[in-house]
Design a protein around this motif. Sequence first.
Motif, PDB file in Angstrom:
ATOM      1  N   LEU A 135       0.919  -1.404   0.027  1.00  0.00           N
ATOM      2  CA  LEU A 135      -0.059   0.081   0.153  1.00  0.00           C
ATOM      3  C   LEU A 135       0.830   1.137  -0.025  1.00  0.00           C
ATOM      4  N   HIS A 136       2.067   1.231   0.597  1.00  0.00           N
ATOM      5  CA  HIS A 136       2.952   2.463   0.626  1.00  0.00           C
ATOM      6  C   HIS A 136       3.515   2.795  -0.627  1.00  0.00           C
ATOM      7  N   VAL A 137       4.006   1.481  -1.545  1.00  0.00           N
ATOM      8  CA  VAL A 137       4.396   1.609  -2.898  1.00  0.00           C
ATOM      9  C   VAL A 137       3.103   2.553  -3.593  1.00  0.00           C
ATOM     10  N   LEU A 138       2.015   2.030  -3.590  1.00  0.00           N
ATOM     11  CA  LEU A 138       0.734   2.548  -4.323  1.00  0.00           C
ATOM     12  C   LEU A 138       0.732   3.956  -4.011  1.00  0.00           C
ATOM     13  N   GLN A 139       0.843   4.210  -2.619  1.00  0.00           N
ATOM     14  CA  GLN A 139       0.693   5.703  -2.189  1.00  0.00           C
ATOM     15  C   GLN A 139       1.608   6.465  -2.731  1.00  0.00           C
ATOM     16  N   VAL A 140       2.999   6.159  -2.855  1.00  0.00           N
ATOM     17  CA  VAL A 140       4.070   6.745  -3.366  1.00  0.00           C
ATOM     18  C   VAL A 140       3.945   7.183  -4.788  1.00  0.00           C
ATOM     19  N   VAL A 141       3.511   5.912  -5.508  1.00  0.00           N
ATOM     20  CA  VAL A 141       3.432   6.144  -7.155  1.00  0.00           C
ATOM     21  C   VAL A 141       2.111   7.168  -7.460  1.00  0.00           C
ATOM     22  N   GLY A 142       0.999   7.126  -6.736  1.00  0.00           N
ATOM     23  CA  GLY A 142      -0.016   7.758  -6.719  1.00  0.00           C
ATOM     24  C   GLY A 142       0.360   9.282  -6.487  1.00  0.00           C
ATOM     25  N   ALA A 143       1.099   9.685  -5.447  1.00  0.00           N
ATOM     26  CA  ALA A 143       1.490  10.865  -5.115  1.00  0.00           C
ATOM     27  C   ALA A 143       2.318  11.578  -6.190  1.00  0.00           C
ATOM     28  N   TYR A 144       3.212  10.734  -6.799  1.00  0.00           N
ATOM     29  CA  TYR A 144       4.017  11.227  -7.688  1.00  0.00           C
ATOM     30  C   TYR A 144       3.228  11.684  -8.966  1.00  0.00           C
ATOM     31  N   CYS A 145       2.263  10.576  -9.256  1.00  0.00           N
ATOM     32  CA  CYS A 145       1.524  11.028 -10.526  1.00  0.00           C
ATOM     33  C   CYS A 145       0.635  12.267 -10.083  1.00  0.00           C
ATOM     34  N   LEU A 146       0.198  12.412  -9.279  1.00  0.00           N
ATOM     35  CA  LEU A 146      -0.505  13.780  -9.204  1.00  0.00           C
ATOM     36  C   LEU A 146       0.292  14.927  -8.989  1.00  0.00           C
ATOM     37  N   MET A 147       1.383  14.721  -8.462  1.00  0.00           N
ATOM     38  CA  MET A 147       2.285  16.081  -8.691  1.00  0.00           C
ATOM     39  C   MET A 147       2.749  15.996 -10.000  1.00  0.00           C
ATOM     40  N   LEU A 148       3.107  15.235 -10.933  1.00  0.00           N
ATOM     41  CA  LEU A 148       3.431  15.285 -12.325  1.00  0.00           C
ATOM     42  C   LEU A 148       2.169  16.093 -13.008  1.00  0.00           C
ATOM     43  N   VAL A 149       0.936  15.677 -12.647  1.00  0.00           N
ATOM     44  CA  VAL A 149      -0.451  16.502 -13.508  1.00  0.00           C
ATOM     45  C   VAL A 149      -0.106  17.787 -13.026  1.00  0.00           C
ATOM     46  N   VAL A 150      -0.089  18.256 -11.743  1.00  0.00           N
ATOM     47  CA  VAL A 150       0.214  19.416 -11.400  1.00  0.00           C
ATOM     48  C   VAL A 150       1.472  20.217 -12.060  1.00  0.00           C
ATOM     49  N   MET A 151       2.416  19.342 -12.385  1.00  0.00           N
ATOM     50  CA  MET A 151       3.640  20.263 -12.999  1.00  0.00           C
ATOM     51  C   MET A 151       3.383  20.067 -14.504  1.00  0.00           C
ATOM     52  N   THR A 152       2.416  19.689 -15.214  1.00  0.00           N
ATOM     53  CA  THR A 152       1.812  20.197 -16.554  1.00  0.00           C
ATOM     54  C   THR A 152       1.763  21.533 -16.591  1.00  0.00           C
TER      55      THR A 152
END
Length: 148
Positions: free
Chosen positions: A102-119
């Motif tokens: 679950l922690h790995v999924l949480q880290v992946v999700g957080a980075y994906c959301l960060m990358l969306v903002v970074m568009t």
Amino acid sequence: MDMPMSFYWSDQAVILFDGWSVQDATGMAFSVLAIICFGALFEGLKRLVGWVGKGKGLWVDRETRDTSDPEAEESTPLLRSPPDVALTRKRKLRYHLAQSLLHVLQVVGAYCLMLVVMTYNGWLAIAVFLGAGIGYLVFFADMELKQT
């Protein structure tokens, strides 16, 4: 392709990978809805990680106690049966593995959301923020307020 370094408001964007390219207002609207849902589910995942963490101690402690006779426990603590150490370790390992996944999924999700903002697309950034707010509202509604 030049990457913008300030927020812009457009209905065209490449989101996370080349296959998710938005070229019109309809595509942007569906992408915003998808990101809001993903942001809300991410908050649910954070709640699940905390719940599993709390449950680990509760389940392991519950199985190692002998609760058949509470009065006998007070009078003869040496007569209780010892906990099954192997079972306790196995349970702890199972909970730890679940928490790690679950922690790995949480880290992946957080980075994906960060990358969306970074568009730097304003609509997509607002979608991430709304998703986080809605998710918190839904998944953390029963949290107790701390008294000071």
